[in-house]
Design a protein around this motif. Sequence first.
Motif, PDB file in Angstrom:
ATOM      1  N   PRO A   1     -10.017  -7.312   3.096  1.00  0.00           N
ATOM      2  CA  PRO A   1      -9.915  -6.172   2.167  1.00  0.00           C
ATOM      3  C   PRO A   1     -10.691  -4.943   2.628  1.00  0.00           C
ATOM      4  N   MET A   2     -11.658  -5.133   3.523  1.00  0.00           N
ATOM      5  CA  MET A   2     -12.510  -4.008   3.969  1.00  0.00           C
ATOM      6  C   MET A   2     -11.646  -2.815   4.370  1.00  0.00           C
ATOM      7  N   GLN A   3     -10.713  -3.058   5.316  1.00  0.00           N
ATOM      8  CA  GLN A   3      -9.862  -1.939   5.733  1.00  0.00           C
ATOM      9  C   GLN A   3      -8.413  -2.177   5.287  1.00  0.00           C
ATOM     10  N   ASN A   4      -8.257  -3.048   4.265  1.00  0.00           N
ATOM     11  CA  ASN A   4      -6.907  -3.306   3.753  1.00  0.00           C
ATOM     12  C   ASN A   4      -5.979  -3.568   4.942  1.00  0.00           C
TER      13      ASN A   4
ATOM     14  N   LEU B   1     -26.633  -5.860   9.667  1.00  0.00           N
ATOM     15  CA  LEU B   1     -25.187  -5.715   9.897  1.00  0.00           C
ATOM     16  C   LEU B   1     -24.508  -7.012   9.474  1.00  0.00           C
ATOM     17  N   ILE B   2     -23.517  -6.887   8.614  1.00  0.00           N
ATOM     18  CA  ILE B   2     -22.740  -8.057   8.182  1.00  0.00           C
ATOM     19  C   ILE B   2     -21.581  -8.238   9.161  1.00  0.00           C
ATOM     20  N   LEU B   3     -21.372  -9.451   9.612  1.00  0.00           N
ATOM     21  CA  LEU B   3     -20.262  -9.708  10.532  1.00  0.00           C
ATOM     22  C   LEU B   3     -19.397 -10.856  10.053  1.00  0.00           C
TER      23      LEU B   3
ATOM     24  N   GLY C   1     -11.168  -8.582  26.465  1.00  0.00           N
ATOM     25  CA  GLY C   1     -11.915  -8.115  25.297  1.00  0.00           C
ATOM     26  C   GLY C   1     -11.278  -6.888  24.673  1.00  0.00           C
ATOM     27  N   ASN C   2     -11.107  -6.898  23.355  1.00  0.00           N
ATOM     28  CA  ASN C   2     -10.590  -5.726  22.641  1.00  0.00           C
ATOM     29  C   ASN C   2     -10.823  -5.894  21.146  1.00  0.00           C
ATOM     30  N   SER C   3     -10.660  -4.810  20.422  1.00  0.00           N
ATOM     31  CA  SER C   3     -10.804  -4.855  18.962  1.00  0.00           C
ATOM     32  C   SER C   3      -9.542  -4.345  18.284  1.00  0.00           C
ATOM     33  N   GLY C   4      -8.403  -4.608  18.886  1.00  0.00           N
ATOM     34  CA  GLY C   4      -7.142  -4.139  18.316  1.00  0.00           C
ATOM     35  C   GLY C   4      -7.027  -2.629  18.449  1.00  0.00           C
ATOM     36  N   SER C   5      -6.338  -2.019  17.504  1.00  0.00           N
ATOM     37  CA  SER C   5      -6.150  -0.558  17.537  1.00  0.00           C
ATOM     38  C   SER C   5      -7.512   0.114  17.426  1.00  0.00           C
TER      39      SER C   5
ATOM     40  N   ASN D   1     -13.409  -6.057  14.665  1.00  0.00           N
ATOM     41  CA  ASN D   1     -13.161  -4.646  14.333  1.00  0.00           C
ATOM     42  C   ASN D   1     -14.439  -3.840  14.517  1.00  0.00           C
ATOM     43  N   ILE D   2     -15.214  -4.218  15.528  1.00  0.00           N
ATOM     44  CA  ILE D   2     -16.490  -3.526  15.774  1.00  0.00           C
ATOM     45  C   ILE D   2     -16.644  -3.201  17.254  1.00  0.00           C
ATOM     46  N   LEU D   3     -17.426  -2.156  17.498  1.00  0.00           N
ATOM     47  CA  LEU D   3     -17.840  -1.825  18.864  1.00  0.00           C
ATOM     48  C   LEU D   3     -19.367  -1.726  18.843  1.00  0.00           C
TER      49      LEU D   3
ATOM     50  N   LEU E   1      -1.587 -13.882  12.608  1.00  0.00           N
ATOM     51  CA  LEU E   1      -2.238 -13.657  13.908  1.00  0.00           C
ATOM     52  C   LEU E   1      -3.175 -12.448  13.948  1.00  0.00           C
ATOM     53  N   ILE E   2      -3.475 -11.861  12.808  1.00  0.00           N
ATOM     54  CA  ILE E   2      -4.525 -10.819  12.811  1.00  0.00           C
ATOM     55  C   ILE E   2      -5.860 -11.552  12.928  1.00  0.00           C
ATOM     56  N   PRO E   3      -6.663 -11.171  13.925  1.00  0.00           N
ATOM     57  CA  PRO E   3      -7.948 -11.865  14.077  1.00  0.00           C
ATOM     58  C   PRO E   3      -8.910 -11.528  12.927  1.00  0.00           C
TER      59      PRO E   3
ATOM     60  N   TYR F   1     -22.041  -3.993  -0.593  1.00  0.00           N
ATOM     61  CA  TYR F   1     -21.646  -5.347  -1.013  1.00  0.00           C
ATOM     62  C   TYR F   1     -21.274  -6.241   0.178  1.00  0.00           C
ATOM     63  N   ILE F   2     -21.439  -7.535  -0.038  1.00  0.00           N
ATOM     64  CA  ILE F   2     -20.905  -8.526   0.908  1.00  0.00           C
ATOM     65  C   ILE F   2     -19.736  -9.218   0.204  1.00  0.00           C
ATOM     66  N   ILE F   3     -18.564  -9.084   0.782  1.00  0.00           N
ATOM     67  CA  ILE F   3     -17.391  -9.741   0.185  1.00  0.00           C
ATOM     68  C   ILE F   3     -17.513 -11.241   0.458  1.00  0.00           C
ATOM     69  N   TRP F   4     -17.424 -12.036  -0.596  1.00  0.00           N
ATOM     70  CA  TRP F   4     -17.744 -13.469  -0.459  1.00  0.00           C
ATOM     71  C   TRP F   4     -16.523 -14.369  -0.661  1.00  0.00           C
TER      72      TRP F   4
HETATM   73  P1  FAD Z   1     -15.744  -7.667  11.611  1.00  0.00           P
HETATM   74  O1  FAD Z   1     -15.311  -7.000  12.865  1.00  0.00           O
HETATM   75  O2  FAD Z   1     -16.740  -8.746  11.700  1.00  0.00           O
HETATM   76  O3  FAD Z   1     -16.284  -6.545  10.605  1.00  0.00           O
HETATM   77  C1  FAD Z   1     -15.565  -5.361  10.413  1.00  0.00           C
HETATM   78  C2  FAD Z   1     -16.345  -4.489   9.416  1.00  0.00           C
HETATM   79  O4  FAD Z   1     -16.373  -5.088   8.144  1.00  0.00           O
HETATM   80  C3  FAD Z   1     -17.815  -4.321   9.808  1.00  0.00           C
HETATM   81  O5  FAD Z   1     -18.221  -3.040   9.390  1.00  0.00           O
HETATM   82  C4  FAD Z   1     -18.534  -5.389   8.996  1.00  0.00           C
HETATM   83  O6  FAD Z   1     -19.874  -5.014   8.709  1.00  0.00           O
HETATM   84  C5  FAD Z   1     -17.696  -5.447   7.739  1.00  0.00           C
HETATM   85  N1  FAD Z   1     -17.562  -6.781   7.149  1.00  0.00           N
HETATM   86  C6  FAD Z   1     -16.986  -7.868   7.741  1.00  0.00           C
HETATM   87  N2  FAD Z   1     -16.939  -8.877   6.855  1.00  0.00           N
HETATM   88  C7  FAD Z   1     -17.483  -8.422   5.717  1.00  0.00           C
HETATM   89  C8  FAD Z   1     -17.700  -9.003   4.430  1.00  0.00           C
HETATM   90  N3  FAD Z   1     -17.311 -10.260   4.135  1.00  0.00           N
HETATM   91  N4  FAD Z   1     -18.315  -8.252   3.472  1.00  0.00           N
HETATM   92  C9  FAD Z   1     -18.694  -6.977   3.728  1.00  0.00           C
HETATM   93  N5  FAD Z   1     -18.514  -6.372   4.923  1.00  0.00           N
HETATM   94  C10 FAD Z   1     -17.894  -7.094   5.896  1.00  0.00           C
HETATM   95  N6  FAD Z   1      -6.288  -4.989  11.874  1.00  0.00           N
HETATM   96  C11 FAD Z   1      -5.242  -4.686  11.060  1.00  0.00           C
HETATM   97  O7  FAD Z   1      -5.424  -4.124   9.985  1.00  0.00           O
HETATM   98  N7  FAD Z   1      -3.969  -5.009  11.426  1.00  0.00           N
HETATM   99  C12 FAD Z   1      -3.687  -5.633  12.585  1.00  0.00           C
HETATM  100  O8  FAD Z   1      -2.537  -5.914  12.859  1.00  0.00           O
HETATM  101  C13 FAD Z   1      -4.753  -5.939  13.470  1.00  0.00           C
HETATM  102  N8  FAD Z   1      -4.521  -6.523  14.658  1.00  0.00           N
HETATM  103  C14 FAD Z   1      -5.555  -6.784  15.505  1.00  0.00           C
HETATM  104  C15 FAD Z   1      -5.277  -7.373  16.748  1.00  0.00           C
HETATM  105  C16 FAD Z   1      -6.299  -7.663  17.628  1.00  0.00           C
HETATM  106  C17 FAD Z   1      -5.989  -8.286  18.960  1.00  0.00           C
HETATM  107  C18 FAD Z   1      -7.640  -7.380  17.262  1.00  0.00           C
HETATM  108  C19 FAD Z   1      -8.777  -7.745  18.170  1.00  0.00           C
HETATM  109  C20 FAD Z   1      -7.934  -6.790  16.045  1.00  0.00           C
HETATM  110  C21 FAD Z   1      -6.886  -6.478  15.143  1.00  0.00           C
HETATM  111  N9  FAD Z   1      -7.114  -5.870  13.903  1.00  0.00           N
HETATM  112  C22 FAD Z   1      -6.079  -5.597  13.058  1.00  0.00           C
HETATM  113  C23 FAD Z   1      -8.483  -5.502  13.508  1.00  0.00           C
HETATM  114  C24 FAD Z   1      -9.279  -6.668  12.855  1.00  0.00           C
HETATM  115  O9  FAD Z   1      -8.779  -7.902  13.236  1.00  0.00           O
HETATM  116  C25 FAD Z   1      -9.289  -6.581  11.347  1.00  0.00           C
HETATM  117  O10 FAD Z   1      -9.826  -5.360  10.906  1.00  0.00           O
HETATM  118  C26 FAD Z   1     -10.087  -7.726  10.709  1.00  0.00           C
HETATM  119  O11 FAD Z   1      -9.941  -7.710   9.312  1.00  0.00           O
HETATM  120  C27 FAD Z   1     -11.574  -7.670  11.042  1.00  0.00           C
HETATM  121  O12 FAD Z   1     -12.156  -8.868  10.593  1.00  0.00           O
HETATM  122  P2  FAD Z   1     -13.535  -9.385  11.144  1.00  0.00           P
HETATM  123  O13 FAD Z   1     -13.929 -10.556  10.321  1.00  0.00           O
HETATM  124  O14 FAD Z   1     -13.468  -9.606  12.600  1.00  0.00           O
HETATM  125  O15 FAD Z   1     -14.467  -8.144  10.804  1.00  0.00           O
END
Ligand code: FAD
Length: 344
Positions: free
Chosen positions: A128-131, A53-55, A240-244, A60-62, A119-121, A181-184
């Motif tokens: 770019p993963m979920q745009n 699992l790439i993190l 603790g939360n993961s946003g929406s 954005n994970i549970l 302020l997006i975490p 892929y791993i986005i680098w």
């Molecule tokens: P992770 O949770 O670590 O990973 C998410 C997914 O992407 C996983 O499947 C992981 O395997 C994969 N991944 C992560 N990094 C890479 C990489 N470099 N290459 C390949 N795969 C990868 N999202 C929005 O779109 N808009 C918002 O306004 C928003 N607000 C938020 C507010 C709060 C309080 C919280 C907690 C979350 C919010 N989010 C929002 C969701 C989240 O912050 C975004 O989706 C963010 O981009 C996730 O980044 P992360 O590094 O934590 O990803």
Amino acid sequence: MRYFRSMQHFTNHSLSTYNTFGLPAKAQNLWLVANEDDLLALHAKGIFAQKHLILGGGSNILLTRDFDGHVVVLQNSGKRIIGQDENEVEVQFAAGERWHTCVMWALQHNFGGIENLALIPGTAGAAPMQNIGAYGVEVKDSFKQLRAFHKASGEFRTFSHSQCAFGYRESVFKNELKDAYIIWEVNFALSTQNHKLHLAYGAINTVLQQKGITAPNIQQVAEAVIEIRQSKLPDPAKIGNSGSFFKNPVVDADFAEKLKREHTDMPMYAAEDGKVKLAAGWLIEQCGWKGKVVGATGAHKQQALVLVNYGGATGSEIWQLAINIQQSVKEKFGVQLQPEVNVY
Ligand code: FAD
Ligand code: NAP
């Protein structure tokens, strides 16, 4: 001389500080990766051919259980200017950089385009993963290209904007190329002058007006966004939360019309291809979940779309809450909510 921190490896390690739900799941193996040689070393060890699992920031994970494989956390760093002309600058962010620090860095340089995404975490690599999007702006609006590591071949490849196939909280990396892929590194084209502001969304204009700002700059827009977010969204460092948790459903116009007849106050927004976007938070609220506490879990009192861990919840308890919410919304509105959060 360039200094490279050597890769760190832990076994049977808690992931509680690696996910913003604060869930205590453990990783059988945890790798902290900071440079390209680390990726190549993991590839040579065959780690990407095993369960992994790439993190990034884990926002954005549970994690519903312990992860009996390899968790690879990306921690490469760097923000730099690639090129510049009169109106535009190309910048590059390393995947492991915190997204919000990238936004702040851009604002310090007076580079515009991502201020509404303050302020997006999470990390730049995951953006770019979920745009990622907020307040009427998405990453795709200023995205230029990215460089990614192909897990099967161990080679890097560049993806253009069109190759990323961005959609509403979607990209090719969540679909056809899922887990490939791993986005680098991610490049953006940002404005250096005549910034295009996006003020129509939500409360941005209201906050600016309250401050008496009639001609805002990009820094003031970001400040307004930060203020709104801080007043409304739970800080993962405290709750603790993961946003929406769910995506906003996008439905056919006919179905939306039927819903509007039955629920005249239902918020609806025009989406692509003549479709209609519904507000998942509103649907959940109408089912009575807003502020509801179930054990150590709940739907947040100010935004029902945000599921929370009040402390001591397990991932499977949060997942059960999500399933119950999905069922309520399906029964009341006939709408199937889809998780936005990646569930493991
Ligand atoms: P992770 O949770 O670590 O990973 C998410 C997914 O992407 C996983 O499947 C992981 O395997 C994969 N991944 C992560 N990094 C890479 C990489 N470099 N290459 C390949 N795969 C990868 N999202 C929005 O779109 N808009 C918002 O306004 C928003 N607000 C938020 C507010 C709060 C309080 C919280 C907690 C979350 C919010 N989010 C929002 C969701 C989240 O912050 C975004 O989706 C963010 O981009 C996730 O980044 P992360 O590094 O934590 O990803
Ligand atoms: P909000 O302002 O209460 O609005 C509720 C929903 O209605 C939002 O999801 C938004 O869709 C939609 N909406 C509101 N005004 C709109 C408009 N003018 N045009 C089109 N759609 C509109 O939402 P919120 O919860 O406080 O969040 C504010 C922004 O931050 C939203 O953009 C939201 O996506 C983003 N956010 C995202 C997450 C996440 O984890 N994904 C978490 C917190 C906040 P959109 O979601 O499509 O914008």
